[in-house]
Design a protein around this motif. Structure first.
Motif, PDB file in Angstrom:
ATOM      1  N   UNK A  90       0.829  -1.309  -0.344  1.00 48.72           N
ATOM      2  CA  UNK A  90       0.097  -0.193   0.133  1.00 48.72           C
ATOM      3  C   UNK A  90       0.249   1.085   0.213  1.00 48.72           C
ATOM      4  N   UNK A  91       1.835   1.511  -1.411  1.00 46.00           N
ATOM      5  CA  UNK A  91       3.102   2.353  -0.933  1.00 46.00           C
ATOM      6  C   UNK A  91       3.976   3.295  -0.122  1.00 46.00           C
ATOM      7  N   UNK A  92       3.849   2.082   0.525  1.00 48.39           N
ATOM      8  CA  UNK A  92       4.950   1.958   1.688  1.00 48.39           C
ATOM      9  C   UNK A  92       5.628   0.746   1.703  1.00 48.39           C
ATOM     10  N   UNK A  93       7.555   1.205   1.346  1.00 50.11           N
ATOM     11  CA  UNK A  93       8.239   0.297   1.860  1.00 50.11           C
ATOM     12  C   UNK A  93       8.922  -0.765   2.807  1.00 50.11           C
ATOM     13  N   UNK A  94       8.714  -1.396   2.751  1.00 52.31           N
ATOM     14  CA  UNK A  94       9.494  -1.763   4.199  1.00 52.31           C
ATOM     15  C   UNK A  94      10.605  -2.978   3.839  1.00 52.31           C
ATOM     16  N   UNK A  95      11.699  -2.116   5.117  1.00 54.50           N
ATOM     17  CA  UNK A  95      13.058  -3.213   5.078  1.00 54.50           C
ATOM     18  C   UNK A  95      12.893  -3.440   6.237  1.00 54.50           C
ATOM     19  N   UNK A  96      13.492  -4.759   6.329  1.00 55.73           N
ATOM     20  CA  UNK A  96      13.389  -5.569   7.159  1.00 55.73           C
ATOM     21  C   UNK A  96      14.573  -6.573   7.339  1.00 55.73           C
ATOM     22  N   UNK A  97      15.604  -6.325   8.992  1.00 51.64           N
ATOM     23  CA  UNK A  97      16.745  -6.914   8.469  1.00 51.64           C
ATOM     24  C   UNK A  97      18.058  -6.997   9.893  1.00 51.64           C
ATOM     25  N   UNK A  98      18.848  -7.593   9.609  1.00 50.62           N
ATOM     26  CA  UNK A  98      19.602  -7.149  11.373  1.00 50.62           C
ATOM     27  C   UNK A  98      21.089  -7.178  10.670  1.00 50.62           C
ATOM     28  N   UNK A  99      21.378  -5.685  11.522  1.00 50.24           N
ATOM     29  CA  UNK A  99      23.294  -5.890  11.014  1.00 50.24           C
ATOM     30  C   UNK A  99      24.145  -6.270  11.626  1.00 50.24           C
ATOM     31  N   UNK A 100      24.618  -6.464  11.570  1.00 50.19           N
ATOM     32  CA  UNK A 100      25.459  -6.987  12.026  1.00 50.19           C
ATOM     33  C   UNK A 100      26.741  -6.379  12.825  1.00 50.19           C
ATOM     34  N   UNK A 101      26.730  -5.027  12.422  1.00 49.10           N
ATOM     35  CA  UNK A 101      26.531  -3.548  13.601  1.00 49.10           C
ATOM     36  C   UNK A 101      26.330  -2.555  14.065  1.00 49.10           C
ATOM     37  N   UNK A 102      26.009  -2.226  14.927  1.00 49.03           N
ATOM     38  CA  UNK A 102      25.593  -0.697  15.050  1.00 49.03           C
ATOM     39  C   UNK A 102      26.150   0.415  13.807  1.00 49.03           C
ATOM     40  N   UNK A 103      27.487  -0.069  13.370  1.00 48.04           N
ATOM     41  CA  UNK A 103      28.151   0.695  12.829  1.00 48.04           C
ATOM     42  C   UNK A 103      27.219   0.828  11.214  1.00 48.04           C
ATOM     43  N   UNK A 104      26.792  -0.314  11.732  1.00 48.65           N
ATOM     44  CA  UNK A 104      26.177  -0.248   9.908  1.00 48.65           C
ATOM     45  C   UNK A 104      24.777  -0.475  10.074  1.00 48.65           C
TER      46      UNK A 104
END
Lengths: 163, 148
Positions: B32-46
């Motif tokens: 519905x017009x919204x892009x959802x990006x989910x995931x697990x970053x390897x570090x806080x810097x990423x």
């Protein structure tokens, strides 16, 4: 109409009988296709699959729930009589994002996230977070991260000013 | 469907950055017009880098067409956390919610024990003085277990 369907049924039985009696005779592509379609339809795991058969090579396409379902589909088709080869063009459906459409849960999350931001007011419009007011850039970056965790149905930020 | 294409295109650099930087379980979906990006970053810097890219592509995140829920993957269970409020004490509450009564406070930069990561928003913590309750996870930064 009834006569026609009866004769089709008879022809089908006839064709089936021939294919059973003469083992070496190749099952017709159309029959294989029909058999696969029946099998797929009866299978609860395959939802939106389509099939085409060319010279015994069955190509299945469509969306499967997951990788296991995709494999299962191909295995099942492989087991159908007359299928020489299976081309598995099924795609695995990306799971739909979990959206927090419950206003109550969203309101609670918003209250928590915006407690220390007196300059920002919120409301919820059809699952979208509507923010108005003013907020400092650094704080907004942190708040947006918190709000995204609430998985809203989007935002209306036209009334928000970043200082 | 042309909007879908442009939305994915708009954030192409972000999803590419997420892929290259090793974000696990990366999922990019549109609804519905919204892009959802989910995931697990390897570090806080990423994670910070990705939010930087997001800010560049959509200044101040003001379009509201992206919901990015990228957490830092927990390699080991979090046992301790530092109170990273701006300067004030952190409220400890009876239950997970600001509507819950305050049962204690953790000092700014105090190291607390994380009893349970109850939700993404609220963690159950215990202070040195034995005060136990729920605090807002945004103000808690996982720490290595202190040697004692």
């Amino acid at each position: 109409m009834k006569k026609l369907s009866t004769s089709i049924l008879l022809m089908g039985i006839l064709a089936l009988t021939i294919s059973f009696t003469s083992c070496k005779k190749k099952a017709k592509d159309a029959d294989i296709k029909a058999a696969i379609e029946t099998a797929l339809k009866a299978d609860p795991m395959s939802v939106n699959t389509m099939v085409s058969v060319d010279k015994g090579v069955a190509t299945i396409s469509g969306e499967c729930k997951d990788e296991a379902c995709k494999m299962h589909c191909a295995d099942m088709v492989k087991g159908i009589k007359g299928v020489k080869e299976v081309v598995n063009n099924c795609t695995v459906a990306a799971p739909m994002p979990v959206i927090n459409a419950e206003d109550e849960a969203l309101t609670k999350g918003l209250n928590d996230a915006l407690k220390d931001q007196p300059g920002v007011k919120f409301s919820i419009n059809e699952g979208k977070i509507v923010l108005t007011g003013e907020i400092a850039k650094a704080k907004w970056a942190a708040v947006k991260q918190m709000l995204d965790k609430l998985k809203p149905k989007g935002y209306d930020l036209t009334g928000l000013t970043i200082k | 469907m042309s909007t879908s294409l442009s939305l994915q295109e708009k954030y192409q650099e972000l999803t590419t950055a997420a892929t290259i930087s090793g974000v696990a379980n990366l999922q990019v979906r549109e609804q519905e017009g919204i892009l959802y990006i989910d995931g697990e970053a390897p570090s806080g810097a990423v994670k910070d880098m990705l939010w930087g890219v997001y800010d560049k592509l959509d200044p101040n995140f003001l379009t509201g067409d992206l919901v990015m829920n990228v957490n830092v993957s927990a390699t080991a269970p979090v046992t301790h956390a530092k109170v990273t409020t701006e300067h004030s004490n952190l409220n400890i509450r009876k239950g997970p919610g600001t509507d819950q009564p305050i049962v204690g406070k953790a000092a700014h930069h105090e190291i607390v024990t994380v009893v349970s990561q109850t939700s993404e928003q609220w963690w159950l913590i215990r202070t040195k003085d034995g005060e136990e309750g729920y605090s807002y996870a945004q103000y808690l930064t996982p720490e290595a277990t202190p040697e004692s």
